[in-house]
Design an enzyme around this catalytic site. Sequence first.
Site, PDB file in Angstrom:
ATOM      1  N   TYR A  65      18.404  29.148  12.474  1.00  0.00           N
ATOM      2  CA  TYR A  65      19.635  29.922  12.232  1.00  0.00           C
ATOM      3  C   TYR A  65      19.597  31.267  12.959  1.00  0.00           C
ATOM      4  CZ  TYR A  65      21.924  26.548   9.347  1.00  0.00           C
ATOM      5  OH  TYR A  65      22.575  25.411   8.936  1.00  0.00           O
ATOM      6  N   GLN A  99      35.921  23.654  10.975  1.00  0.00           N
ATOM      7  CA  GLN A  99      34.597  23.241  10.477  1.00  0.00           C
ATOM      8  C   GLN A  99      33.529  24.173  11.048  1.00  0.00           C
ATOM      9  OE1 GLN A  99      34.163  18.681  10.826  1.00  0.00           O
ATOM     10  NE2 GLN A  99      35.930  19.173  12.101  1.00  0.00           N
ATOM     11  N   ASN A 100      33.945  25.040  11.968  1.00  0.00           N
ATOM     12  CA  ASN A 100      32.967  25.885  12.659  1.00  0.00           C
ATOM     13  C   ASN A 100      32.534  27.053  11.786  1.00  0.00           C
ATOM     14  OD1 ASN A 100      33.434  24.134  14.711  1.00  0.00           O
ATOM     15  ND2 ASN A 100      34.654  25.530  15.945  1.00  0.00           N
ATOM     16  N   ASP A 102      31.051  29.731  13.261  1.00  0.00           N
ATOM     17  CA  ASP A 102      30.737  30.794  14.230  1.00  0.00           C
ATOM     18  C   ASP A 102      31.659  32.014  14.168  1.00  0.00           C
ATOM     19  OD1 ASP A 102      33.090  29.913  15.580  1.00  0.00           O
ATOM     20  OD2 ASP A 102      31.945  28.609  16.916  1.00  0.00           O
ATOM     21  N   HIS A 117      33.170  24.874   6.332  1.00  0.00           N
ATOM     22  CA  HIS A 117      31.706  24.783   6.264  1.00  0.00           C
ATOM     23  C   HIS A 117      31.023  26.146   6.231  1.00  0.00           C
ATOM     24  CE1 HIS A 117      32.053  20.451   8.062  1.00  0.00           C
ATOM     25  NE2 HIS A 117      32.340  20.489   6.771  1.00  0.00           N
ATOM     26  N   CYS A 125      21.728  34.927  -1.780  1.00  0.00           N
ATOM     27  CA  CYS A 125      20.450  34.658  -2.438  1.00  0.00           C
ATOM     28  C   CYS A 125      20.513  33.334  -3.208  1.00  0.00           C
ATOM     29  CB  CYS A 125      20.145  35.809  -3.402  1.00  0.00           C
ATOM     30  SG  CYS A 125      18.692  35.546  -4.406  1.00  0.00           S
ATOM     31  N   CYS A 146      16.228  38.580  -0.829  1.00  0.00           N
ATOM     32  CA  CYS A 146      17.239  39.336  -1.561  1.00  0.00           C
ATOM     33  C   CYS A 146      16.683  40.711  -1.958  1.00  0.00           C
ATOM     34  CB  CYS A 146      17.600  38.545  -2.816  1.00  0.00           C
ATOM     35  SG  CYS A 146      18.705  39.394  -3.933  1.00  0.00           S
ATOM     36  N   GLY A 186      38.604  19.096  19.175  1.00  0.00           N
ATOM     37  CA  GLY A 186      37.170  19.274  19.420  1.00  0.00           C
ATOM     38  C   GLY A 186      36.284  18.902  18.250  1.00  0.00           C
ATOM     39  N   GLU A 214      36.600  13.457  24.773  1.00  0.00           N
ATOM     40  CA  GLU A 214      36.444  11.990  24.799  1.00  0.00           C
ATOM     41  C   GLU A 214      37.100  11.380  23.559  1.00  0.00           C
ATOM     42  OE1 GLU A 214      32.200  12.181  25.077  1.00  0.00           O
ATOM     43  OE2 GLU A 214      31.938  11.993  22.905  1.00  0.00           O
TER      44      GLU A 214
HETATM   45  C1  BJW Z   1      35.268  18.969  23.098  1.00  0.00           C
HETATM   46  C2  BJW Z   1      34.845  19.957  23.993  1.00  0.00           C
HETATM   47  C3  BJW Z   1      35.844  20.757  24.605  1.00  0.00           C
HETATM   48  C4  BJW Z   1      33.092  18.935  23.224  1.00  0.00           C
HETATM   49  N1  BJW Z   1      37.128  20.530  24.310  1.00  0.00           N
HETATM   50  N2  BJW Z   1      36.531  18.760  22.826  1.00  0.00           N
HETATM   51  C5  BJW Z   1      29.146   8.139   4.197  1.00  0.00           C
HETATM   52  C6  BJW Z   1      30.490   8.072   4.475  1.00  0.00           C
HETATM   53  C7  BJW Z   1      31.279   9.183   4.369  1.00  0.00           C
HETATM   54  C8  BJW Z   1      30.748  10.394   3.980  1.00  0.00           C
HETATM   55  C9  BJW Z   1      29.416  10.464   3.693  1.00  0.00           C
HETATM   56  C10 BJW Z   1      28.624   9.356   3.799  1.00  0.00           C
HETATM   57  N3  BJW Z   1      27.366   9.726   3.473  1.00  0.00           N
HETATM   58  C11 BJW Z   1      27.354  11.057   3.190  1.00  0.00           C
HETATM   59  C12 BJW Z   1      28.596  11.508   3.299  1.00  0.00           C
HETATM   60  C13 BJW Z   1      29.047  12.892   3.088  1.00  0.00           C
HETATM   61  C14 BJW Z   1      28.657  13.803   4.218  1.00  0.00           C
HETATM   62  C15 BJW Z   1      29.069  13.189   5.560  1.00  0.00           C
HETATM   63  O1  BJW Z   1      30.191  13.295   5.999  1.00  0.00           O
HETATM   64  N4  BJW Z   1      28.140  12.534   6.232  1.00  0.00           N
HETATM   65  C16 BJW Z   1      28.447  11.807   7.450  1.00  0.00           C
HETATM   66  C17 BJW Z   1      27.747  12.468   8.651  1.00  0.00           C
HETATM   67  C18 BJW Z   1      28.058  10.374   7.252  1.00  0.00           C
HETATM   68  N5  BJW Z   1      29.386  15.019   3.974  1.00  0.00           N
HETATM   69  C19 BJW Z   1      28.915  15.996   3.208  1.00  0.00           C
HETATM   70  O2  BJW Z   1      27.803  15.932   2.698  1.00  0.00           O
HETATM   71  C20 BJW Z   1      29.834  17.166   2.952  1.00  0.00           C
HETATM   72  N6  BJW Z   1      29.909  17.442   1.563  1.00  0.00           N
HETATM   73  C21 BJW Z   1      30.384  16.570   0.690  1.00  0.00           C
HETATM   74  O3  BJW Z   1      30.780  15.455   1.017  1.00  0.00           O
HETATM   75  O4  BJW Z   1      30.415  17.050  -0.593  1.00  0.00           O
HETATM   76  C22 BJW Z   1      30.807  16.143  -1.640  1.00  0.00           C
HETATM   77  C23 BJW Z   1      29.592  15.585  -2.291  1.00  0.00           C
HETATM   78  C24 BJW Z   1      28.573  16.422  -2.680  1.00  0.00           C
HETATM   79  C25 BJW Z   1      27.460  15.889  -3.325  1.00  0.00           C
HETATM   80  C26 BJW Z   1      27.377  14.523  -3.525  1.00  0.00           C
HETATM   81  C27 BJW Z   1      28.409  13.688  -3.108  1.00  0.00           C
HETATM   82  C28 BJW Z   1      29.537  14.241  -2.506  1.00  0.00           C
HETATM   83  C29 BJW Z   1      29.318  18.427   3.612  1.00  0.00           C
HETATM   84  C30 BJW Z   1      29.286  18.318   5.098  1.00  0.00           C
HETATM   85  C31 BJW Z   1      28.626  19.545   5.677  1.00  0.00           C
HETATM   86  C32 BJW Z   1      28.514  19.474   7.193  1.00  0.00           C
HETATM   87  N7  BJW Z   1      27.675  20.533   7.634  1.00  0.00           N
HETATM   88  C33 BJW Z   1      27.482  20.731   9.071  1.00  0.00           C
HETATM   89  C34 BJW Z   1      26.453  21.878   9.259  1.00  0.00           C
HETATM   90  C35 BJW Z   1      27.105  23.226   8.930  1.00  0.00           C
HETATM   91  C36 BJW Z   1      26.123  24.336   8.977  1.00  0.00           C
HETATM   92  C37 BJW Z   1      25.675  24.699  10.369  1.00  0.00           C
HETATM   93  O5  BJW Z   1      26.437  24.714  11.326  1.00  0.00           O
HETATM   94  O6  BJW Z   1      24.507  25.002  10.465  1.00  0.00           O
HETATM   95  O7  BJW Z   1      28.739  21.081   9.689  1.00  0.00           O
HETATM   96  S1  BJW Z   1      26.971  19.275   9.945  1.00  0.00           S
HETATM   97  C38 BJW Z   1      27.893  19.621  11.408  1.00  0.00           C
HETATM   98  O8  BJW Z   1      28.901  18.597  11.596  1.00  0.00           O
HETATM   99  C39 BJW Z   1      28.665  20.935  11.126  1.00  0.00           C
HETATM  100  C40 BJW Z   1      30.026  20.632  11.698  1.00  0.00           C
HETATM  101  O9  BJW Z   1      30.995  21.483  11.133  1.00  0.00           O
HETATM  102  C41 BJW Z   1      30.210  19.183  11.358  1.00  0.00           C
HETATM  103  C42 BJW Z   1      31.254  18.465  12.194  1.00  0.00           C
HETATM  104  O10 BJW Z   1      30.879  18.429  13.539  1.00  0.00           O
HETATM  105  P1  BJW Z   1      31.996  18.622  14.671  1.00  0.00           P
HETATM  106  O11 BJW Z   1      32.572  19.955  14.562  1.00  0.00           O
HETATM  107  O12 BJW Z   1      32.915  17.479  14.661  1.00  0.00           O
HETATM  108  O13 BJW Z   1      31.069  18.634  16.000  1.00  0.00           O
HETATM  109  P2  BJW Z   1      30.502  17.407  16.848  1.00  0.00           P
HETATM  110  O14 BJW Z   1      29.411  17.940  17.691  1.00  0.00           O
HETATM  111  O15 BJW Z   1      30.219  16.244  16.015  1.00  0.00           O
HETATM  112  O16 BJW Z   1      31.738  17.009  17.781  1.00  0.00           O
HETATM  113  C43 BJW Z   1      32.185  17.856  18.821  1.00  0.00           C
HETATM  114  C44 BJW Z   1      33.358  17.178  19.480  1.00  0.00           C
HETATM  115  O17 BJW Z   1      33.920  18.072  20.419  1.00  0.00           O
HETATM  116  C45 BJW Z   1      32.966  15.910  20.253  1.00  0.00           C
HETATM  117  O18 BJW Z   1      33.859  14.863  19.889  1.00  0.00           O
HETATM  118  C46 BJW Z   1      33.150  16.299  21.725  1.00  0.00           C
HETATM  119  O19 BJW Z   1      33.612  15.234  22.535  1.00  0.00           O
HETATM  120  C47 BJW Z   1      34.192  17.369  21.628  1.00  0.00           C
HETATM  121  N8  BJW Z   1      34.169  18.414  22.689  1.00  0.00           N
HETATM  122  N9  BJW Z   1      33.508  19.968  24.142  1.00  0.00           N
HETATM  123  C48 BJW Z   1      37.475  19.569  23.485  1.00  0.00           C
HETATM  124  N10 BJW Z   1      35.537  21.758  25.534  1.00  0.00           N
HETATM  125 ZN    ZN Z   2      18.742  37.631  -5.531  1.00  0.00          ZN
END
Ligand code: BJW
Ligand code: ZN
Length: 250
Positions: A65, A99-100, A102, A117, A125, A146, A186, A214
Site C-alpha cells: 500500500y 471502484q477506484n 485513488d 471500495h 485503526c 493508532c 474501464g 477490450e
Molecule cells: C481500460 C483502459 C483504458 C485498461 N481505457 N479501459 C462469486 C460470484 C460473485 C461474487 C463473489 C463470488 N465469490 C466472492 C464474491 C464476492 C467478491 C467478488 O466479487 N469476487 C469476484 C472476484 C469473484 N466481492 C466482494 O467480496 C465484495 N464484497 C462483498 O461482496 O460483500 C458482501 C459479502 C461480505 C461477506 C460475505 C459475503 C458477502 C468486495 C469487493 C472488494 C474489491 N476490492 C478490490 C481491492 C480494493 C482495495 C485496493 O485497491 O487495494 O477492488 S479488488 C480490485 O478489483 C479493486 C477494484 O476496485 C476491483 C475491480 O477491478 P476493476 O476496476 O474492474 O479493474 P480491472 O483491472 O479488473 O479491469 C480494468 C479494466 O480496464 C479492464 O477491463 C481493461 O481492459 C480496462 N482498461 N486501460 C479504458 N485506458
Molecule cells: Zn486505535
Amino acid sequence: MFSANCLKALSSAQSVCVLTGAGVSEESGVPTFRSAGGIWEKFKPEDFARFESFISNPELVWEWYHYRKKVIREVLPNPGHVALAHMQDLVPDFTLVTQNVDGLHARAGSRDVIELHGNITRSYCVECGLFAGEEEQAVFEKTPRCKECGGLLRPDVVWFGELLPAGALEKAMEAAHRCDVFLSVGTSGVVYPAASIPLAARNAGAYVVEINREYTDLSPRMNETIIGPSGEILPLLVTHLTQRASHEPS
Ligand code: BJW
Ligand code: ZN
C-alpha cells in the site's frame, strides 16, 4: 465511433450515471488489476486484498500500500477524469460511482463521488476505528499504528469478503435505476456487487454503454461497447453534450 442510438440517448438524457474502474486511471499511470501488466500478475489478490492476509502479514500488505500510495501521489488526473468532471455540469442529474481508491476523480474536480471500495489515502485503526490524521499518514512508518490505542492502522479500502461503505451501494443503485444513460468505463466487471450496477441500469431501461480497451464479461449485456481508451472517448462524449447544451433554449 458512437452509434446513432447512443448519440440519440445522450442528446435527450436528463439523468446520467457512470461507473468507473481501474482502466479510467490507466492513462494516468496507475496500474490496473487484471489487464496485461496489471497488479494481479505480480501479486495474488488473496495475499493482499483480504483482512486475513493483512492480519497475518501487516508489514507485507503495508509495503504494497505504501508503494501504491506513492504512485498515486505522483500521478495526475487524465483527460478521462477531467471529462467526467465536466459532464456533471452538462447533465441535470449526474452521478459518478467509482471502484477506484485513488481519489483521482475528486482531484479532477468531480463532486460527491460514490467510492464503492473506499479511498487509499485514508487509514483507520482496526482496534478502535479511529481515522488517522493527515500528519500520522504523512509519516510513512512501515506498519503505522493508532496514536490513541496503539492498534494496527489499515487502509480505508474494501477487501474481498468485506461490506461496501454504508449507503454507497444503495445510492449507486438508486442512480442506476433512475438514469436514462449509464456508462460503464474501464472496468472488467468481474467484482461484485459493483458489476451488478450496470446490469441493474439496463434492467431498469437505461441505455447502457461500455467504454473499455477490450470486451469484458459485461459486454454481451450492454447496449453497446465502445473499444478504446477512456481518456480519448470520454472527452468526445463531453463535446457531444456541450453541443447539445449550446442548442438548448436558454
Ligand atoms: C481500460 C483502459 C483504458 C485498461 N481505457 N479501459 C462469486 C460470484 C460473485 C461474487 C463473489 C463470488 N465469490 C466472492 C464474491 C464476492 C467478491 C467478488 O466479487 N469476487 C469476484 C472476484 C469473484 N466481492 C466482494 O467480496 C465484495 N464484497 C462483498 O461482496 O460483500 C458482501 C459479502 C461480505 C461477506 C460475505 C459475503 C458477502 C468486495 C469487493 C472488494 C474489491 N476490492 C478490490 C481491492 C480494493 C482495495 C485496493 O485497491 O487495494 O477492488 S479488488 C480490485 O478489483 C479493486 C477494484 O476496485 C476491483 C475491480 O477491478 P476493476 O476496476 O474492474 O479493474 P480491472 O483491472 O479488473 O479491469 C480494468 C479494466 O480496464 C479492464 O477491463 C481493461 O481492459 C480496462 N482498461 N486501460 C479504458 N485506458
Ligand atoms: Zn486505535
